[in-house]
Design an enzyme around this catalytic site. Structure first.
Site, PDB file in Angstrom:
ATOM      1  N   ASN A 171      58.625  39.138  19.471  1.00 58.11           N
ATOM      2  CA  ASN A 171      58.703  37.686  19.316  1.00 58.11           C
ATOM      3  C   ASN A 171      59.429  37.099  20.523  1.00 58.11           C
ATOM      4  OD1 ASN A 171      58.982  35.040  18.481  1.00 58.11           O
ATOM      5  ND2 ASN A 171      60.453  35.480  16.863  1.00 58.11           N
ATOM      6  N   GLU A 173      64.616  31.033  11.803  1.00 58.65           N
ATOM      7  CA  GLU A 173      64.898  29.901  12.691  1.00 58.65           C
ATOM      8  C   GLU A 173      64.103  28.671  12.264  1.00 58.65           C
ATOM      9  OE1 GLU A 173      65.894  32.945  16.327  1.00 58.65           O
ATOM     10  OE2 GLU A 173      64.010  31.842  16.376  1.00 58.65           O
ATOM     11  N   GLU A 227      64.518  40.532   8.140  1.00 64.13           N
ATOM     12  CA  GLU A 227      65.408  40.144   9.228  1.00 64.13           C
ATOM     13  C   GLU A 227      66.664  39.494   8.659  1.00 64.13           C
ATOM     14  OE1 GLU A 227      63.229  39.401  13.271  1.00 64.13           O
ATOM     15  OE2 GLU A 227      63.010  37.662  11.988  1.00 64.13           O
TER      16      GLU A 227
END
Length: 247
Positions: free
Chosen positions: A10, A96, A164
């Site tokens: 990413n 995010e 994550e």
């Protein structure tokens, strides 16, 4: 059964034409484990650059996709546009976007369904904050995020789940191998109960959160860790070392 090892890169909002061409050249020329499935996710502006220059066998993912068809949705990219451009994967649910853009579990689930219905694979991110972990809510948070998707999607064959922990993304902190394996095993157990035993057995669950060439081999030894979603390290030469974590 043996699940194919999967490594995603990413790039987030990083890169220029020059630097991404360097990454592409490095990947094209590198020797990495042929048994590892490799997917990179550049910024949207560089999706076609990557797709046109990467060698066969390395796939490209968008960092996001919208849940509606083509139309009056300024700034968004549709599933059909990705498909038309031979972009075969998308990231969804990254913390995010959940935090900064306030994307809800339901919205992530709707986008996941749209992507799968349109023939695009999904790297589905889930994870808890440090506050949630310290309150022993890790599994509650993660399974709530996955449950929203399970309400919309029955076939998980084109989903890769990326665990994550938010507290480990870009911080240099990494869940210990034991911590990561514990959550991965719990996710697989949840899938067995809430989706199907077949999905639990076949779905790859990968780890993300400050993965590096230094810790990847130890993490890869755990039986329920089927690969990695790599952030900053995917921009560096060390990414190739991570691709060889299972070799």
């Amino acid at each position: 059964m043996a699940r194919q090892f999967f490594v995603g890169g990413n790039f987030k909002m990083n890169g220029t034409i020059e630097s991404i061409k360097e990454i592409i050249h490095r990947l094209n020329d590198s020797k990495y484990d042929p048994n590892t499935e490799v997917v990179i996710a550049p910024p949207a502006l560089y999706l076609l650059l990557c797709r046109e220059h990467l060698k066969k066998g390395i796939e490209v993912a968008a960092q996001n996709v919208f849940d509606k068809p083509n139309g009056a949705f300024t700034g968004e990219i549709s599933v059909s546009q990705l498909k038309d451009s031979n972009i075969t994967w998308t990231l969804l649910g990254h913390s995010e976007r959940r935090v900064i853009l306030q994307e809800t579990d339901a919205f992530v689930a709707a986008k996941t369904k749209a992507a799968l219905d349109g023939g695009i694979g999904v790297i589905l991110c889930c994870g808890e904050t440090l506050e949630q972990r310290e309150a022993n809510k890790t599994l509650d948070v993660v399974t709530a995020q996955l449950s929203a998707v399970a309400k919309e999607v029955k076939d998980w064959s084109k989903i890769v789940v990326a665990y994550e922990p938010v507290w480990a993304i870009g911080t240099g902190k990494v869940a210990t191998t034991e911590q990561a394996q514990e959550v991965h095993a719990a996710i697989r157990n949840w899938m067995s109960k809430e989706v199907s035993s077949d999905a639990a057995e076949k779905t790859r669950i990968i780890y993300g959160g400050s993965v590096s060439e230094k810790n990847c081999r130890d993490l890869a030894k755990e039986k329920d860790i089927d690969g990695f979603l790599v952030g900053g390290a995917s921009l560096k030469p060390a990414f190739v070392d991570i691709l060889n974590a299972k070799a």
